[in-house]
Design a protein around this motif. Structure first.
Motif, short mmCIF file in Angstrom:
data_model
loop_
_atom_site.label_atom_id
_atom_site.label_comp_id
_atom_site.label_asym_id
_atom_site.label_seq_id
_atom_site.Cartn_x
_atom_site.Cartn_y
_atom_site.Cartn_z
N LEU A 26 0.83 -1.21 0.00
CA LEU A 26 0.00 0.00 0.00
C LEU A 26 0.86 1.26 0.00
CD1 LEU A 26 -2.92 -0.92 2.41
CD2 LEU A 26 -3.13 -0.30 0.00
N ASP A 27 1.93 1.24 0.79
CA ASP A 27 2.85 2.38 0.80
C ASP A 27 3.45 2.60 -0.58
OD1 ASP A 27 2.41 2.85 3.49
OD2 ASP A 27 4.27 1.88 4.16
N ALA A 28 3.87 1.52 -1.22
CA ALA A 28 4.50 1.62 -2.54
C ALA A 28 3.51 2.12 -3.59
CB ALA A 28 5.06 0.26 -2.96
N ALA A 29 2.22 1.76 -3.44
CA ALA A 29 1.21 2.19 -4.40
C ALA A 29 0.85 3.67 -4.23
CB ALA A 29 -0.04 1.33 -4.25
N GLN A 30 1.25 4.26 -3.13
CA GLN A 30 1.02 5.68 -2.85
C GLN A 30 -0.45 6.08 -3.00
OE1 GLN A 30 3.90 7.68 -5.38
NE2 GLN A 30 5.51 7.40 -3.85
N LEU A 31 -1.31 5.28 -2.39
CA LEU A 31 -2.74 5.57 -2.42
C LEU A 31 -3.17 6.49 -1.28
CD1 LEU A 31 -4.13 2.02 -3.29
CD2 LEU A 31 -3.59 3.91 -4.84
N GLY A 32 -2.26 6.72 -0.33
CA GLY A 32 -2.58 7.61 0.78
C GLY A 32 -3.45 6.97 1.85
N LEU A 33 -3.46 5.63 1.90
CA LEU A 33 -4.26 4.93 2.88
C LEU A 33 -3.39 3.98 3.70
CD1 LEU A 33 -7.33 3.76 0.74
CD2 LEU A 33 -7.21 5.76 2.23
N THR A 34 -3.72 3.86 4.97
CA THR A 34 -3.10 2.82 5.78
C THR A 34 -3.83 1.51 5.49
OG1 THR A 34 -4.60 3.08 7.64
CG2 THR A 34 -2.62 4.50 7.61
N ALA A 35 -3.27 0.41 5.95
CA ALA A 35 -3.93 -0.88 5.78
C ALA A 35 -5.29 -0.89 6.48
CB ALA A 35 -3.04 -2.01 6.29
N GLY A 36 -5.37 -0.30 7.66
CA GLY A 36 -6.64 -0.23 8.37
C GLY A 36 -7.69 0.57 7.62
N LEU A 55 -20.15 -2.34 11.42
CA LEU A 55 -18.90 -2.43 10.64
C LEU A 55 -17.73 -2.83 11.53
CD1 LEU A 55 -19.13 0.66 8.28
CD2 LEU A 55 -19.12 -1.74 7.60
N ALA A 56 -17.66 -2.26 12.71
CA ALA A 56 -16.58 -2.62 13.64
C ALA A 56 -16.65 -4.10 13.97
CB ALA A 56 -16.66 -1.77 14.90
N ALA A 57 -17.85 -4.62 14.17
CA ALA A 57 -18.00 -6.04 14.47
C ALA A 57 -17.59 -6.89 13.28
CB ALA A 57 -19.44 -6.34 14.87
N PHE A 58 -17.99 -6.50 12.07
CA PHE A 58 -17.60 -7.24 10.87
C PHE A 58 -16.07 -7.31 10.75
CE2 PHE A 58 -21.73 -5.65 8.80
CZ PHE A 58 -22.42 -6.81 9.11
N THR A 65 -11.54 2.36 17.19
CA THR A 65 -10.52 2.17 16.16
C THR A 65 -11.14 2.46 14.79
OG1 THR A 65 -9.37 0.51 17.47
CG2 THR A 65 -8.97 0.47 15.09
N LEU A 66 -12.32 1.90 14.56
CA LEU A 66 -12.99 2.12 13.28
C LEU A 66 -13.32 3.60 13.08
CD1 LEU A 66 -14.25 1.06 10.66
CD2 LEU A 66 -16.38 0.77 11.94
N VAL A 67 -13.76 4.27 14.14
CA VAL A 67 -14.12 5.69 14.02
C VAL A 67 -12.93 6.50 13.50
CG1 VAL A 67 -14.66 7.76 15.38
CG2 VAL A 67 -16.02 5.69 15.66
N GLY A 68 -11.73 6.18 13.97
CA GLY A 68 -10.54 6.87 13.46
C GLY A 68 -10.36 6.67 11.97
N TYR A 69 -10.52 5.43 11.52
CA TYR A 69 -10.41 5.15 10.08
C TYR A 69 -11.49 5.90 9.30
CZ TYR A 69 -7.68 1.00 11.54
OH TYR A 69 -6.78 0.14 12.09
N LEU A 70 -12.73 5.84 9.82
CA LEU A 70 -13.84 6.48 9.12
C LEU A 70 -13.71 7.99 9.09
CD1 LEU A 70 -16.88 4.33 10.33
CD2 LEU A 70 -15.56 4.10 8.20
N ASP A 71 -13.22 8.58 10.19
CA ASP A 71 -13.00 10.03 10.21
C ASP A 71 -12.07 10.45 9.07
OD1 ASP A 71 -14.60 10.38 12.43
OD2 ASP A 71 -12.93 10.59 13.85
#
Length: 150
Positions: A26-36, A55-58, A65-71
């Motif tokens: 993901l870092d190499a692809a430079q998509l600007g996203l973490t794995a999470g 979604l957090a349960a899924f 943790t999910l809220v941080g990703y979604l924010d």
């Protein structure tokens, strides 16, 4: 001393190494996203209109943790949060239409990793392996849901 590592340790080590490989890809692809964040994007697309808690349960992560990703995904315009029509206090989440090409890139990165790490596996071995892992995951999720102790 045992010659063979226990199944659980082999699986945990393999998952950790695979996660690291995905992070690097993901870092190499430079998509600007973490794995999470990439994983959250996938689950939002897979379960459109789900509440954040679902979604957090899924995903098997804590809601905070999910809220941080979604924010972050929301700030980048990749997802849309909307009031749940059945409970205005809750939010549902869906993929923004503009994020579909990004999700395709994320999936291409993960396909590339999969092809790289499984190149020594025959297609039928991979299919069986994936099926077995899905069954294992389903069993573990059911046990967790039912409160089955180890």
């Amino acid at each position: 001393m045992l010659d063979e590592a226990p199944f659980g340790l082999v699986l945990i080590d393999s998952a950790r190494l695979l996660r690291a490989r995905c992070d690097r890809a993901l870092d190499a692809a430079q998509l600007g996203l973490t794995a999470g964040e990439a994983r959250a994007l996938f689950y939002v697309n897979r379960h459109p209109g789900s509440r954040q808690a679902a979604l957090a349960a899924f995903m098997g992560v804590e809601p905070m943790t999910l809220v941080g990703y979604l924010d972050r995904l929301e700030s980048l315009g990749h997802i849309l949060r909307e009031p749940d029509p059945t409970d205005r206090r809750a939010k549902t989440v869906r993929l923004a239409p503009e994020a579909e090409p990004l999700l395709e890139q994320v999936l291409a990165v993960f396909r590339g990793v999969r092809e790289s790490v499984l190149e020594d596996f025959a297609p039928e071995e991979f299919d069986r392996f994936k099926s077995m892992l899905a069954r294992l995951r389903a069993r573990l999720l059911a046990d967790e849901r039912d409160g089955v102790a180890p």
